[in-house]
Structures are given as C-alpha cells and as structure tokens.
Design a protein around this motif. Structure first.
Motif, mmCIF file in Angstrom:
data_model
loop_
_atom_site.group_PDB
_atom_site.id
_atom_site.type_symbol
_atom_site.label_atom_id
_atom_site.label_comp_id
_atom_site.label_asym_id
_atom_site.label_seq_id
_atom_site.Cartn_x
_atom_site.Cartn_y
_atom_site.Cartn_z
ATOM 1 N N ASP A 191 40.676 40.350 50.724
ATOM 2 C CA ASP A 191 42.085 40.329 51.126
ATOM 3 C C ASP A 191 42.357 39.148 52.067
ATOM 4 O OD1 ASP A 191 44.702 41.198 51.285
ATOM 5 O OD2 ASP A 191 44.308 42.697 52.836
ATOM 6 N N HIS A 195 44.959 36.182 51.311
ATOM 7 C CA HIS A 195 46.132 35.832 52.141
ATOM 8 C C HIS A 195 46.226 34.318 52.268
ATOM 9 C CE1 HIS A 195 45.831 39.927 54.358
ATOM 10 N NE2 HIS A 195 46.492 40.028 53.235
ATOM 11 N N HIS A 264 49.724 38.592 45.836
ATOM 12 C CA HIS A 264 50.134 39.789 46.585
ATOM 13 C C HIS A 264 51.334 40.489 45.945
ATOM 14 C CE1 HIS A 264 47.245 38.962 49.708
ATOM 15 N NE2 HIS A 264 47.577 40.093 50.282
ATOM 16 N N HIS A 279 43.959 47.888 48.016
ATOM 17 C CA HIS A 279 44.718 46.634 48.006
ATOM 18 C C HIS A 279 43.824 45.395 47.810
ATOM 19 C CE1 HIS A 279 47.483 43.489 49.198
ATOM 20 N NE2 HIS A 279 46.666 43.150 50.182
#
Ligand code: NZQ
Ligand code: ZN
Length: 392
Positions: A191, A195, A264, A279
């Motif tokens: 993650d 990002h 995302h 996620h």
C-alpha cells in the motif's frame, strides 16, 4: 515546478517508549476520551492495558470493534457516543481502518446532518480533536487529513477530507507493529509503495519530489522482506513505519499535476463490492496490470525512469525493455512478500466488473474534484473492465 501549498498538521512522536507522553499530550485537549479500536488485537498485545493504566486520571469510553474497511454505521454509533459523553478527544489505536473511522466520527460529531452527506463531498467544516497510536504501517492515515468509508447499502467506498482531521499527534512506535501478521505486513508495505506510484506516474513532476518518492519506495522494497520474515526486526519495522507515514502527506505530489490515483480508485470500488479483500492486497494485484495497460510511447520514459532509479535496471537497455522489466519486478516483489496476486484467489469473478468500472468513474469525485479528472492516462469504463479482467 508548479505552485503548491504544503501543510501537515500532525505532530509525530516516533520510537520506543513514546507512549509515556500520552497523558501529557492528550490532557491538553480535555479529560473525556473516546478510545476507538478494532477487533481486539490491542487487547492481545497488551497495548490496551498499557493505555488504560496511563489514562487512569481520564474518563475513557471504549468504542470497540471497528472493522477493516470501516462502515458508515460505525460512524453513526461513534457520533452518538461522542455526543452522549461530551467527548473532548478521540484516541484511535490501530491501523488505517480504525483511524479512518475515528476521523469520520470526529467530523460527524461536529456535522449537523447525516455523515453520509460529507463522504465524497467537500462539506466538512470542523471536527473534534483526534489523536492516534499506530499499530499497522501502510495507510498513512496517521499523518494525513482524510479517510475512506464504505457504505454497504450502495456498495460505495468514499473518501472524505478536511484540514481539521489531521491527528493532533500520532505515536509511531515500531514495536507495536511486531505482531502484525505476515500478509498484513506485506499488504501495508505494498500500500505504501502504491500510494507513491499513484502520485509518481504523471507527466509534470519535479526532481525533488521524484527523489523523495523513489527514496520512500526503495526503503520499503529494502525492508519489507525483513519485516515479513523477521517480524521483530526493529529497524525494518521503523523504516517501513516512517516511509509509509509520509506517503499521503502530499510530499510525493508536490509540483506534480495530472496524477490520478488510478490504482486506488479502482481498488476502492472493488473493495466496496468485495469487503473481504484487504486494501493493500487489492492494490498490489491491480498495479502491474494497470502498468502494462497504460504502457505506451507516451508513458514509457516515466516507466523507464522508475525502472532505472527504483529497481536499478541497467540504463543502457532499450527503454521498453527497462519499462517491462520494472513492471515484472514490481509484480514479482509483491508475490515474493506472499501476496496472492490474482483476484480469483479471493473468489472474485468478472460478474460485477461493469458495475465496478462505472463506480470507479462515478466516484472519481471521491478526490473532491481537486485532481485533474483525466489524469496521466485517462481511463474509461471499458479500460477499467479490461484491467480488472487482467487481474483475475
Ligand atoms: O481489528 P484488529 O483486531 O485491531 O486487527 C487489525 C485488522 O484486522 C489488524 N491489526 C492492526 N494492528 C495489528 C493488527 N494485528 C496484529 N497486530 C497489530 N499490531 O490488522 C487488520 C487490518 O487493519 P486495517 O486497519 O484494516 O489495515 P490498514 O492499516 O491497511 O487500513 C486499511 C484501511 O485504510 C484505508 C483502506 O481503504 C482501508 O479501509 N486507507 C486509508 C487511507 C487514508 N486514510 O489516507 C489511504 C489508503 O490508501 C487506504 O485507502
Ligand atoms: Zn492505499
């Protein structure tokens, strides 16, 4: 370099033993504390007892059971508690889900209306103060001013943001992440990298921002395997904790425009329909396929830079070779961390892909219209369906 504003309104207390500062810091905001946490990991690790002891002079009200991919219903329940007990500050102890839910509660408690109204919209005007003790690295919610909340009734997962939602302080003690299981360590690490990628792939950028972004990615790539295989390795947990905290502070998008958070956006709509998908896992699965799909003469130079600087691929190779190797290395890295790299491993089929793809396009306003709507490589419904099919 493009003009920019930069502000991060959170004090970070990083390292071993920082929790001893909790009573002093929290006391600046009052005595009535809503202690928000998840399904019980903080009780197993002893952190809960430690907090309760430190806060023996405070009025502490437990708000337990916040679920991964938190739901709007938890915000309603938390708002009721805040109003009933006249809460001064919310203390969120956990990962992104707990922190995001606490942010939603903090905003809802100061919002005159249904919290659903401010999801995906620019409607928040204030919130009650919030502080964080982080137990899982990855989301960066401990250092940013936004959250993501699921609305099960409409299968939506929506972003909300407001400057008042920066945690007043966040305690980042890497030791609290020693107990994070392997897959969640891998997911959080992925993650953090994604990002950065979602802000890195753009056609307007600055050298300073690129180098910070590449440094964050290389740090996570260097230390994630250690953290997965040796969970008590303090240096590895510390490097990942600090690197991931920075990823959503906008430090990775200063001077950039046209970054689109494509990965995302797709993942949030996917999780809105498949709640059991973690996620970071969803993002890791989508990433290499999104990359392959958008690789073209327009984008190849950026992929080549990513390959040379982040994966240290020989710069003398042909740029398409470098770009393809970089994508393959990204995929192989996530796989090496133990992430199942296919949606079919989560029993996801193509049945809902059309709806999900439409949601992706409709909820791009999740980002509150601040980003260019088209982004680096504009994607339509058909494109998203194709990318999702590649992920099966
Ligand atoms: O609930 P408990 O029992 O605490 O267990 C949690 C949870 O089941 C467990 N866990 C946390 N710390 C632990 C631990 N288990 C053992 N030891 C510990 N020290 O981990 C599980 C997953 O936690 P969760 O908070 O869901 O994970 P994460 O931090 O990855 O957060 C994911 C959520 O953050 C959102 C995601 O969409 C997702 O809903 N995001 C928030 C962002 C933001 N606010 O800026 C940006 C991100 O891109 C992301 O969208
Ligand atoms: Zn994320």
């Amino acid at each position: 370099m493009e003009n920019f504003e930069f502000y991060v309104g959170t004090k970070i207390l990083f390292g071993k033993g920082q929790i001893e500062n909790l009573p002093g810091k929290l006391g600046q905001y009052g005595k009535r504390v809503l202690l928000a946490y998840g399904g019980g990991s903080i009780k197993k690790t002893g952190l809960y007892d430690k907090i309760k002891n430190l806060l023996s002079d405070f009025e502490v009200y437990d708000f337990a059971g916040i679920e991964p991919n938190p739901k709007i219903q938890s915000i309603y329940a938390g708002k009721d508690m805040c109003l009933k007990h006249n809460i001064d500050i919310i203390l969120a102890v956990g990962g992104g889900s707990v922190i995001d839910c606490a942010k939603g509660i903090a905003a809802a408690a100061r919002y005159d209306g249904d919290a659903r109204e401010f999801l995906g919209k620019d409607k928040i005007t204030g919130s009650i103060p919030l502080a964080v003790i982080l137990t899982l690295s990855g989301s960066s919610s401990e250092f940013d001013f936004g959250g993501v909340i699921s609305v099960p009734e409409t299968n939506e997962k929506l972003v909300f943001e407001h400057e008042s939602l920066y945690p007043k302080f966040s305690i980042l003690d890497p030791e609290y992440t020693f107990t994070v299981p392997k897959l969640l360590t891998a997911a959080g690490s992925a993650d953090a990298i994604i990002h950065v990628l979602d802000q890195y792939f753009t056609d307007v950028y600055s050298m300073m921002t690129d180098r910070i972004s590449e440094g964050i990615m290389q740090t996570v790539i260097r230390y994630a395997p250690t953290a997965v295989n040796n969970p008590d390795d303090y240096e590895a947990r510390a490097e990942i904790m600090w690197a991931s905290a920075l990823t959503n502070t906008h430090i990775c998008s200063i001077g950039n425009i046209n970054y689109a958070w494509s990965i995302h956006s797709i993942e949030h709509s996917l999780t809105a329909h498949y709640d059991s998908l973690t996620h970071g896992v969803g993002c890791a699965i989508i990433t290499p396929h999104w990359m392959r799909y958008v690789l073209s003469d327009k984008t190849v130079d950026r992929f080549a830079q990513y390959g040379i600087r982040v994966w240290e691929i020989d710069k003398n190779l042909d740029k398409y070779t470098i770009a393809n190797q970089a994508i393959d290395k990204t995929e192989a890295f996530f796989k090496s961390l133990g992430i199942p790299m296919k949606l079919s491993e989560y029993n996801i089929t193509s049945d809902k892909f059309e709806t999900i793809a439409e949601d992706v396009l409709n909820t791009r306003d999740d980002y509150l219209g601040k980003l260019d709507r088209d982004g680096w490589v504009p994607l339509g419904v058909k494109d998203v369906i194709k990318i999702l099919n590649m992920c099966l």
